[in-house]
Design a protein around this motif. Structure first.
Motif, PDB file in Angstrom:
ATOM      1  N   VAL A 263       0.841  -1.201   0.000  1.00 27.79           N
ATOM      2  CA  VAL A 263       0.000   0.000   0.000  1.00 27.79           C
ATOM      3  C   VAL A 263       0.873   1.247   0.000  1.00 27.79           C
ATOM      4  CG1 VAL A 263      -1.654   1.337   1.347  1.00 27.79           C
ATOM      5  CG2 VAL A 263      -1.934  -1.145   1.142  1.00 27.79           C
ATOM      6  N   ARG A 264       1.924   1.240   0.816  1.00 30.99           N
ATOM      7  CA  ARG A 264       2.839   2.381   0.884  1.00 30.99           C
ATOM      8  C   ARG A 264       3.427   2.688  -0.487  1.00 30.99           C
ATOM      9  NH1 ARG A 264       8.601   0.952   3.019  1.00 30.99           N
ATOM     10  NH2 ARG A 264       8.429  -0.119   1.026  1.00 30.99           N
ATOM     11  N   GLU A 265       3.902   1.674  -1.182  1.00 29.69           N
ATOM     12  CA  GLU A 265       4.545   1.881  -2.481  1.00 29.69           C
ATOM     13  C   GLU A 265       3.542   2.371  -3.522  1.00 29.69           C
ATOM     14  OE1 GLU A 265       6.302  -1.863  -3.269  1.00 29.69           O
ATOM     15  OE2 GLU A 265       7.831  -1.687  -1.691  1.00 29.69           O
ATOM     16  N   THR A 266       2.317   1.847  -3.455  1.00 29.51           N
ATOM     17  CA  THR A 266       1.298   2.251  -4.420  1.00 29.51           C
ATOM     18  C   THR A 266       0.901   3.714  -4.233  1.00 29.51           C
ATOM     19  OG1 THR A 266       0.421  -0.009  -4.499  1.00 29.51           O
ATOM     20  CG2 THR A 266      -1.025   1.759  -5.270  1.00 29.51           C
ATOM     21  N   CYS A 267       0.847   4.157  -2.981  1.00 30.54           N
ATOM     22  CA  CYS A 267       0.347   5.509  -2.680  1.00 30.54           C
ATOM     23  C   CYS A 267       1.452   6.538  -2.479  1.00 30.54           C
ATOM     24  CB  CYS A 267      -0.544   5.454  -1.437  1.00 30.54           C
ATOM     25  SG  CYS A 267      -1.998   4.402  -1.641  1.00 30.54           S
ATOM     26  N   GLY A 268       2.709   6.116  -2.488  1.00 30.67           N
ATOM     27  CA  GLY A 268       3.792   7.077  -2.299  1.00 30.67           C
ATOM     28  C   GLY A 268       3.847   7.651  -0.904  1.00 30.67           C
ATOM     29  N   ALA A 339      -3.608  10.181   1.902  1.00 22.20           N
ATOM     30  CA  ALA A 339      -2.957  11.357   1.313  1.00 22.20           C
ATOM     31  C   ALA A 339      -2.942  12.519   2.304  1.00 22.20           C
ATOM     32  CB  ALA A 339      -3.667  11.762   0.025  1.00 22.20           C
ATOM     33  N   ALA A 340      -4.035  12.692   3.054  1.00 19.45           N
ATOM     34  CA  ALA A 340      -4.103  13.772   4.046  1.00 19.45           C
ATOM     35  C   ALA A 340      -3.095  13.541   5.171  1.00 19.45           C
ATOM     36  CB  ALA A 340      -5.519  13.862   4.612  1.00 19.45           C
ATOM     37  N   VAL A 341      -2.957  12.296   5.595  1.00 17.58           N
ATOM     38  CA  VAL A 341      -1.974  11.972   6.631  1.00 17.58           C
ATOM     39  C   VAL A 341      -0.563  12.253   6.134  1.00 17.58           C
ATOM     40  CG1 VAL A 341      -0.942  10.102   7.967  1.00 17.58           C
ATOM     41  CG2 VAL A 341      -3.428  10.239   7.754  1.00 17.58           C
ATOM     42  N   HIS A 342      -0.263  11.816   4.916  1.00 23.01           N
ATOM     43  CA  HIS A 342       1.079  12.023   4.354  1.00 23.01           C
ATOM     44  C   HIS A 342       1.404  13.508   4.247  1.00 23.01           C
ATOM     45  CE1 HIS A 342       4.665  11.283   2.015  1.00 23.01           C
ATOM     46  NE2 HIS A 342       4.207  12.061   1.046  1.00 23.01           N
ATOM     47  N   LYS A 343       0.443  14.293   3.808  1.00 20.94           N
ATOM     48  CA  LYS A 343       0.661  15.738   3.661  1.00 20.94           C
ATOM     49  C   LYS A 343       0.996  16.365   5.018  1.00 20.94           C
ATOM     50  CE  LYS A 343      -2.058  17.879   0.903  1.00 20.94           C
ATOM     51  NZ  LYS A 343      -3.283  18.484   0.296  1.00 20.94           N
ATOM     52  N   ARG A 344       0.320  15.937   6.062  1.00 18.21           N
ATOM     53  CA  ARG A 344       0.524  16.527   7.388  1.00 18.21           C
ATOM     54  C   ARG A 344       1.830  16.058   8.034  1.00 18.21           C
ATOM     55  NH1 ARG A 344      -4.381  16.843   5.805  1.00 18.21           N
ATOM     56  NH2 ARG A 344      -5.830  18.403   6.649  1.00 18.21           N
ATOM     57  N   THR A 345       2.198  14.814   7.861  1.00 21.46           N
ATOM     58  CA  THR A 345       3.472  14.358   8.426  1.00 21.46           C
ATOM     59  C   THR A 345       4.658  15.009   7.714  1.00 21.46           C
ATOM     60  OG1 THR A 345       3.423  12.383   6.992  1.00 21.46           O
ATOM     61  CG2 THR A 345       2.545  12.158   9.232  1.00 21.46           C
ATOM     62  N   GLU A 346       4.540  15.213   6.408  1.00 21.28           N
ATOM     63  CA  GLU A 346       5.609  15.900   5.685  1.00 21.28           C
ATOM     64  C   GLU A 346       5.704  17.357   6.124  1.00 21.28           C
ATOM     65  OE1 GLU A 346       7.910  14.674   3.361  1.00 21.28           O
ATOM     66  OE2 GLU A 346       7.165  12.847   4.343  1.00 21.28           O
ATOM     67  N   PHE A 347       4.571  17.975   6.365  1.00 24.98           N
ATOM     68  CA  PHE A 347       4.554  19.358   6.861  1.00 24.98           C
ATOM     69  C   PHE A 347       5.281  19.449   8.204  1.00 24.98           C
ATOM     70  CE2 PHE A 347       2.382  22.269   9.811  1.00 24.98           C
ATOM     71  CZ  PHE A 347       2.634  23.491   9.198  1.00 24.98           C
ATOM     72  N   LEU A 348       5.010  18.517   9.102  1.00 26.22           N
ATOM     73  CA  LEU A 348       5.637  18.535  10.422  1.00 26.22           C
ATOM     74  C   LEU A 348       7.139  18.287  10.339  1.00 26.22           C
ATOM     75  CD1 LEU A 348       2.860  16.612  12.360  1.00 26.22           C
ATOM     76  CD2 LEU A 348       3.441  19.023  12.615  1.00 26.22           C
ATOM     77  N   LYS A 349       7.558  17.445   9.393  1.00 22.47           N
ATOM     78  CA  LYS A 349       8.991  17.201   9.220  1.00 22.47           C
ATOM     79  C   LYS A 349       9.694  18.470   8.761  1.00 22.47           C
ATOM     80  CE  LYS A 349       8.460  12.310   7.997  1.00 22.47           C
ATOM     81  NZ  LYS A 349       8.523  11.324   6.882  1.00 22.47           N
ATOM     82  N   ARG A 350       9.099  19.144   7.765  1.00 16.23           N
ATOM     83  CA  ARG A 350       9.735  20.358   7.241  1.00 16.23           C
ATOM     84  C   ARG A 350       9.675  21.504   8.240  1.00 16.23           C
ATOM     85  NH1 ARG A 350       7.006  18.752   2.404  1.00 16.23           N
ATOM     86  NH2 ARG A 350       5.384  20.331   2.747  1.00 16.23           N
ATOM     87  N   ALA A 351       8.686  21.464   9.128  1.00 21.80           N
ATOM     88  CA  ALA A 351       8.573  22.503  10.150  1.00 21.80           C
ATOM     89  C   ALA A 351       9.418  22.183  11.388  1.00 21.80           C
ATOM     90  CB  ALA A 351       7.108  22.660  10.561  1.00 21.80           C
ATOM     91  N   HIS A 352      10.141  21.054  11.372  1.00 20.71           N
ATOM     92  CA  HIS A 352      11.021  20.650  12.486  1.00 20.71           C
ATOM     93  C   HIS A 352      10.242  20.564  13.803  1.00 20.71           C
ATOM     94  CE1 HIS A 352      14.601  21.112   9.954  1.00 20.71           C
ATOM     95  NE2 HIS A 352      14.067  22.253   9.528  1.00 20.71           N
ATOM     96  N   ALA A 353       9.048  19.965  13.730  1.00 21.64           N
ATOM     97  CA  ALA A 353       8.202  19.870  14.919  1.00 21.64           C
ATOM     98  C   ALA A 353       8.865  19.045  16.016  1.00 21.64           C
ATOM     99  CB  ALA A 353       6.847  19.258  14.546  1.00 21.64           C
ATOM    100  N   ALA A 354       9.506  17.924  15.645  1.00 24.58           N
ATOM    101  CA  ALA A 354      10.132  17.073  16.659  1.00 24.58           C
ATOM    102  C   ALA A 354      11.256  17.807  17.372  1.00 24.58           C
ATOM    103  CB  ALA A 354      10.660  15.785  16.006  1.00 24.58           C
TER     104      ALA A 354
END
Length: 536
Positions: A263-268, A339-354
Motif C-alpha cells: 500500500v505504501r509503495e502504491t500511494c507514495g 494522502a491527508a496523513v502524508h501531507k501533514r506528516t511531511e509538513f511537520l517534518k519540514r517545520a522541524h516539529a520534533a
C-alpha cells in the motif's frame, strides 16, 4: 561525581514518568508474547537469571536523592531475588480472551519501587500447545525502542536452546553513603542546569543550520497558512478523553507487513503514514458506532519519535521527542485519508516539529527536580487534554526470536494510559507482521475489543481501494514454506545486531559462575559495559 556507591542518574525525561505516576495510575510499558510449545517454569527462572549479565539495569532499583536534590539514580538492589520478578500463571480456559484479561490486570498495578522496576509472567494453559510471556517495565526504564532491545537480549536469535546456568547469581553490594549522595545530588543538579542551557543553545543553532541548508525544502506559504491552524488549534475531546479511573483492558490485532508496504509503495507514502491512517479510520468507526459526531472534527495523536543517534541505537531509558499529528476525522475515502496523513506528516517534518518539542522538553528539564516532582503530581490530576491519544510505532526485528528453543509466534506491545488519554495504541513490527496493541480504561472504553475488528475492516478497505489483492490461503502457505526454506541459517548468536549499553557493577559485586549469554552484540561505552566479573 560517580563512584562505586552511586549509580547512573536518570535523565529528566525518565524521571518525569516517576513524577507522573500515582498509585491508581501506573505508568508501565509492556508486551504480550505467545511462544510455541509448553515451557516448564523450572527452566524459566534460570533462563531469565542467565540473561541478567547482559542487562544489569534489571538488578537495579530507583533511589531518590536526599532532600530531592538532583535526579534519582540507578542503584544495585541489595535484596535482589529473581523470584520477585519472574512468576507463572495457569489459565483456566486457555483462550486469548483470558490472556488479554490477565495482561490488563497486570498492567493495572504499580511496580514496587523498593526493587527493580520490572517483572515477567509466564502464562501456561494456553490452547494450541502455546505459552504466554508478559514483560512489564516501568516507563522510566525504557521507551518502546529500549523495550525491544531488552526483549532481543532476553530472547535468542537461534532455535538452539542455550545451556542453563548451574549456580545462582549472588550480589554483595557496598553500603550507600548518604553524605556523598547528597553532595552528588547538588553537583549533578547544578551541572544539569548548565547542561540544559548549553543544550538549548546547541539545539537552536542546529535548527538554524538545518533551515539554512534546506531552504528549498521549507514549508510553502500557502501550505503553512492552511495547516498551521490545525496544529495550533485546541484539542477537542472525544469519548476517550475522560479522566483515567482504571482498571485497564488490553486488545490487539495484527496485519501482514508486506501488504502494508505494498500500500505504501502504491500511494507514495510511508509505513508510518499507513499506520496513522488506519488508526484514524479505526477511531472514526468506533465513534460512529456510538453515534458521536465526526464531521468537522480533528483527531490529534501524540506520535513519539526516536532521537537516539546512530552511535547508541540500543540506549536504555527514554530518548524520544513528540510530534502532534492532527488529522480530519471525517475523511471516509481511504486513499484521500492516507494522502491527508502524508501531507501533514511531511509538513511537520519540514517545520522541524520534533526538534521544537525536544527543545521545549530540554528547557523544562532545567527546573529543579523537586519542582518537577511537584508539578508532575499536580498535572497528572488536572483535566487537561493536549492529545486525544498516543500512537507509537516501534520497529522490531524482522527475524524470529526464541526462548529456550521455543519460537515467539506473536508480539503485542502495550503503551500506558492516564490523565485524560484513556485509550492509546502501540504498534510493533516483528518477523513480517505489524502487531497493534490497544490499551484502555474499562470505563472509557468497555467495548475496547471493537477496535480489533474496526482495524481489520479499515485495512481491508484501504487495501481494496489501492488495488492490493490479499494472497490466497494456498499462496500464503507456499510463501511461508518458501521463507522457511530460503531463510539463511541463523548467524552465530554474537552477531545479532542489537546493541544495549550496560553498566559494570562495582568490584565488590560478585556473580556466581554462569555461562555468558551471547544472544546479542553489546556495544559498551565509557559508563555502561557488559558485566565482566563472573566468579564462583
Amino acid at each position: 561525581m560517580q563512584n562505586h556507591q552511586q549509580g547512573k542518574r536518570l535523565s529528566w525525561g525518565d524521571a518525569v514518568f516517576l513524577h507522573l505516576e500515582r498509585e491508581d495510575m501506573p505508568l508501565n510499558v509492556a508486551c504480550v508474547s505467545v511462544l510455541e510449545g509448553e515451557i516448564p517454569f523450572e527452566d524459566c527462572l534460570p533462563f531469565v537469571e542467565s540473561k541478567l549479565p547482559l542487562i544489569p539495569r534489571l538488578v537495579k532499583r530507583v533511589v531518590s536523592p536526599m532532600l530531592n536534590l538532583g535526579l534519582p539514580s540507578w542503584e544495585y538492589d541489595p535484596n535482589f531475588d529473581i523470584r520477585n520478578h519472574v512468576r507463572e500463571v495457569t489459565l483456566k480456559h486457555g483462550t486469548d480472551t483470558e490472556l488479554k484479561a490477565l495482561a490488563g490486570k497486570i498492567v493495572s498495578t504499580v511496580l514496587d519501587r523498593q526493587h527493580p522496576l520490572w517483572d515477567i509472567t509466564f502464562v501456561h494453559g494456553l490452547k494450541g500447545n502455546r505459552t504466554g510471556f508478559i514483560l512489564r517495565l516501568h516507563h522510566c526504564m525504557a521507551d518502546g525502542i529500549a523495550g525491544v532491545g531488552i526483549m532481543s537480549n532476553l530472547l535468542d536469535a537461534s532455535p538452539v536452546a542455550p545451556p542453563l546456568p548451574k549456580k545462582k547469581i549472588r550480589f554483595r553490594v557496598p553500603p550507600r553513603d548518604p553524605i556523598n549522595s547528597l553532595v552528588d545530588g547538588v553537583v549533578t543538579s547544578s551541572g544539569d542546569f548548565v547542561k540544559g542551557i548549553l543544550s538549548a543553545c546547541e539545539g537552536l543553532l542546529n535548527m538554524a543550520e538545518q533551515v539554512a541548508a534546506n531552504g528549498s525544502n521549507l514549508v510553502p506559504t500557502d501550505e503553512f497558512s492552511r495547516l498551521l491552524p490545525e496544529v495550533t488549534a485546541f484539542t477537542e475531546r472525544i469519548r476517550f478523553n475522560v479522566f483515567y479511573r482504571g482498571p485497564q483492558k488490553f486488545a490487539w490485532a495484527d496485519i501482514p507487513l508486506a501488504e502494508v508496504k505494498a500500500v505504501r509503495e502504491t500511494c507514495g507514502a510511508s509505513v508510518n503514514d499507513v499506520i496513522l491512517a488506519l488508526v484514524t479510520a479505526t477511531i472514526r468507526r468506533y465513534l460512529g458506532l456510538h453515534r458521536d459526531r465526526v464531521k468537522g472534527r480533528l483527531l490529534r495523536m501524540m506520535v513519539p519519535v526516536n532521537v537516539r543517534g546512530n552511535d547508541s541505537p540500543g540506549e536504555l531509558g527514554n530518548r524520544i521527542s513528540l510530534v502532534p499529528v492532527t488529522i480530519p476525522l471525517d475523511i471516509r475515502n481511504p486513499q484521500k485519508l492516507l494522502a491527508a496523513v502524508h501531507k501533514r506528516t511531511e509538513f511537520l517534518k519540514r517545520a522541524h516539529a520534533a526538534e521544537l518539542v525536544g527543545l521545549t522538553g530540554g528547557l523544562i528539564g532545567m527546573f529543579p527536580t523537586a519542582m518537577q516532582a511537584l508539578a508532575g503530581q499536580v498535572l497528572s490530576q488536572l483535566p487537561i487534554t493536549i492529545f486525544n491519544l498516543v500512537c507509537t510505532n516501534i520497529p522490531g526485528p524482522q527475524y524470529p526470536l526464541y526462548l529456550l528453543g521455543h519460537k515467539m509466534l506473536r508480539w503485542y506491545p502495550y503503551v500506558p494510559v492516564g490523565g485524560e488519554m484513556a485509550v492509546n495504541c502501540a504498534i510493533l513490527s516483528y518477523d513480517g507482521t505489524l502487531y497493534f496493541g490497544f490499551s484502555g480504561d474499562v470505563h472509557a472504553a468497555p467495548d475496547l475489543r471493537r477496535l480489533e475488528t474496526f482495524l481489520k475492516t479499515s485495512f481491508e478497505e484501504l487495501r481494496e481501494a489501492t488495488g492490493i489483492k490479499p494472497p490466497r490461503k494456498s499462496e500464503k502457505n507456499v510463501r511461508a514454506k518458501t521463507r522457511e526454506v530460503s531463510k539463511p541459517a541463523p548467524e552465530p548468536a554474537a552477531t545479532v545486531r542489537v546493541s544495549i549499553p550496560l553498566t559494570v557493577p562495582p568490584p565488590s559485586v560478585k556473580l556466581a559462575e554462569a555461562p555468558r549469554p551471547t544472544t546479542a552484540e553489546v556495544r559498551p561505552d565509557e559508563e555502561e559495559k557488559v558485566l565482566t566479573q563472573m566468579v564462583a
